[in-house]
Motif scaffolding. Structure first.
Motif, short mmCIF file in Angstrom:
data_model
loop_
_atom_site.label_atom_id
_atom_site.label_comp_id
_atom_site.label_asym_id
_atom_site.label_seq_id
_atom_site.Cartn_x
_atom_site.Cartn_y
_atom_site.Cartn_z
N VAL A 18 50.31 -11.62 -78.66
CA VAL A 18 51.11 -10.46 -79.27
C VAL A 18 52.81 -10.65 -78.63
O VAL A 18 52.67 -11.70 -77.81
CB VAL A 18 50.71 -9.28 -78.33
CG1 VAL A 18 48.93 -9.50 -79.14
CG2 VAL A 18 50.44 -9.24 -77.45
N ASP A 19 53.70 -10.09 -79.32
CA ASP A 19 54.67 -10.27 -79.26
C ASP A 19 55.29 -9.12 -77.75
O ASP A 19 56.00 -8.11 -78.36
CB ASP A 19 56.09 -9.78 -80.22
CG ASP A 19 57.13 -10.53 -80.27
OD1 ASP A 19 57.90 -10.89 -78.93
OD2 ASP A 19 58.17 -10.04 -81.06
N SER A 20 54.99 -9.30 -76.86
CA SER A 20 54.91 -7.74 -75.59
C SER A 20 56.15 -8.51 -74.87
O SER A 20 56.18 -7.19 -74.46
CB SER A 20 53.34 -8.10 -74.78
OG SER A 20 53.72 -9.45 -74.32
N GLU A 21 56.70 -9.64 -75.15
CA GLU A 21 58.31 -9.64 -74.11
C GLU A 21 59.13 -8.85 -74.17
O GLU A 21 59.61 -8.30 -73.03
CB GLU A 21 58.78 -11.43 -74.36
CG GLU A 21 57.75 -12.14 -74.03
CD GLU A 21 57.21 -12.31 -72.59
OE1 GLU A 21 58.11 -11.19 -71.66
OE2 GLU A 21 56.20 -12.89 -72.31
N PRO A 22 59.37 -8.36 -75.77
CA PRO A 22 60.48 -7.09 -75.77
C PRO A 22 59.99 -5.80 -74.98
O PRO A 22 60.88 -5.64 -74.14
CB PRO A 22 59.99 -6.22 -76.87
CG PRO A 22 59.64 -8.04 -78.20
CD PRO A 22 59.12 -8.84 -76.43
N ASN A 23 58.68 -5.61 -74.58
CA ASN A 23 58.33 -4.54 -73.91
C ASN A 23 58.36 -4.72 -72.75
O ASN A 23 58.53 -4.07 -71.88
CB ASN A 23 56.90 -4.21 -74.06
CG ASN A 23 56.17 -3.24 -75.54
OD1 ASN A 23 57.70 -3.11 -76.49
ND2 ASN A 23 55.12 -3.63 -76.10
N TYR A 24 57.55 -5.94 -72.06
CA TYR A 24 58.09 -6.59 -70.65
C TYR A 24 59.65 -5.79 -70.36
O TYR A 24 59.96 -5.75 -69.07
CB TYR A 24 58.23 -8.04 -70.43
CG TYR A 24 56.36 -8.29 -69.71
CD1 TYR A 24 55.61 -7.27 -68.11
CD2 TYR A 24 55.41 -7.69 -71.01
CE1 TYR A 24 54.38 -7.22 -67.93
CE2 TYR A 24 53.66 -7.67 -70.28
CZ TYR A 24 53.71 -7.24 -68.80
OH TYR A 24 52.36 -7.42 -68.34
N TYR A 25 60.72 -6.53 -71.32
CA TYR A 25 62.06 -6.53 -70.62
C TYR A 25 62.53 -5.09 -70.56
O TYR A 25 63.11 -5.13 -69.45
CB TYR A 25 62.85 -7.12 -71.34
CG TYR A 25 64.36 -7.05 -71.94
CD1 TYR A 25 64.96 -7.21 -70.71
CD2 TYR A 25 65.47 -5.78 -73.46
CE1 TYR A 25 66.38 -7.00 -70.95
CE2 TYR A 25 66.30 -5.67 -73.02
CZ TYR A 25 66.69 -6.39 -71.68
OH TYR A 25 68.28 -6.03 -71.49
N GLU A 26 62.01 -4.34 -71.46
CA GLU A 26 62.54 -3.01 -71.25
C GLU A 26 61.85 -2.18 -70.37
O GLU A 26 63.09 -1.47 -69.56
CB GLU A 26 62.11 -2.01 -72.67
CG GLU A 26 62.44 -0.77 -72.38
CD GLU A 26 64.43 -0.49 -72.80
OE1 GLU A 26 64.80 0.73 -72.78
OE2 GLU A 26 64.71 -1.69 -73.12
N ALA A 27 60.50 -2.55 -69.71
CA ALA A 27 59.94 -2.04 -68.47
C ALA A 27 60.68 -2.85 -67.07
O ALA A 27 61.10 -2.03 -66.59
CB ALA A 27 58.71 -2.63 -68.63
N GLY A 28 61.50 -3.60 -67.83
CA GLY A 28 61.79 -4.57 -66.68
C GLY A 28 63.34 -3.98 -65.95
O GLY A 28 64.42 -3.89 -64.97
N ARG A 29 63.71 -4.16 -66.71
CA ARG A 29 65.14 -3.47 -67.48
C ARG A 29 65.77 -2.06 -66.79
O ARG A 29 66.15 -1.70 -65.83
CB ARG A 29 66.41 -3.55 -68.79
CG ARG A 29 67.60 -2.68 -68.74
CD ARG A 29 67.76 -2.76 -70.09
NE ARG A 29 67.26 -1.55 -70.88
CZ ARG A 29 67.11 -0.14 -71.18
NH1 ARG A 29 68.62 -0.13 -69.31
NH2 ARG A 29 67.02 0.92 -70.73
#
Length: 231
Positions: A18-29
């Motif tokens: 899954v392309d979940s990296e954008p979600n991890y980025y947003e959560a981390g940001r």
């Protein structure tokens, strides 16, 4: 008998299925902004692709000199990430086809991820992949995260498979290193194209330098069949 013989397939989750990296980025940001780090960029995030959330929290505490504990940071990241994961996670279409193709062959499958058990469950349930992928291992459940082989070896143990019969699908260099350390073959699909030349990827049996744009379910399946015939 299946053309895949005794092959078991172990999937990394984030950036692979899954392309979940954008979600991890947003959560981390969001988490870092709350703790006084307002300028965390996507380029910054890319340095942590393939690193477990637990380890990332510890690294951020050191790198940014944060007063809060790594455990509290981890809880903040996971809370925000879960909110996003339940509603905004996209499965790569060819990966879904590959999982379905393997299921029709009866191939044993597992997920081995650096994410928390809660995050893995949220994604698999939200995308419907839980219908096929019932054996799941989080790095939280083993002593060491990737690039150590622990999470893949535990997945093989739960599947009742010998490591040499397992093929790992991975998007990140630490995961490719972990697969190699576990004695498993690897199909590498680099999430960050610039990292395709990383030495860890050189150990992969199949390296798709173009990442997901180059991956097809049929191509991966045919490679598996050929590797069984040649072994």
């Amino acid at each position: 008998m299946s053309k895949l013989g005794n092959t078991s397939v172990i999937f990394d989750l984030d950036g692979t299925l899954v392309d979940s990296e954008p979600n991890y980025y947003e959560a981390g940001r969001q988490t870092l902004a709350e703790h006084g780090v307002p300028d965390f960029t996507w380029a910054d995030h890319e340095r942590y692709v393939g690193v477990s959330t637990l380890e990332t929290a510890g690294l951020w505490k050191q790198e940014y000199g944060l007063a809060t504990s790594a455990d509290d940071l981890l809880a903040d990241i996971n809370r925000r990430y879960l909110e996003l994961a339940r509603t905004a996670t996209r499965t790569y279409p060819e990966m879904r086809k590959f999982v379905e193709l393997l299921a029709t062959e009866g191939a044993p499958m597992a997920v081995a991820s650096g994410s928390s058990p809660e995050a893995i469950e949220a994604i698999l349930t939200g995308t419907g992949l839980d219908a096929y992928l019932r054996t799941v291992v989080s790095a939280d459940e083993v002593p060491r995260g990737k690039p150590a082989p622990d999470v893949f070896l535990e997945a093989a143990r739960r599947l009742g498979a010998a490591p040499g019969d397992c093929v790992v699908l991975e998007d990140a260099a630490p995961g490719a290193a972990a697969a190699h350390a576990a004695g498993m073959r690897c199909i590498a699909i680099p999430y960050v194209a610039a990292q395709a030349e990383a030495p860890e990827f050189a150990t992969a049996g199949l390296l798709l330098r173009g990442g997901q744009a180059e991956f097809t379910a049929r191509g991966a399946y045919d490679w598996l069949v050929r590797s069984v015939r040649s072994s």
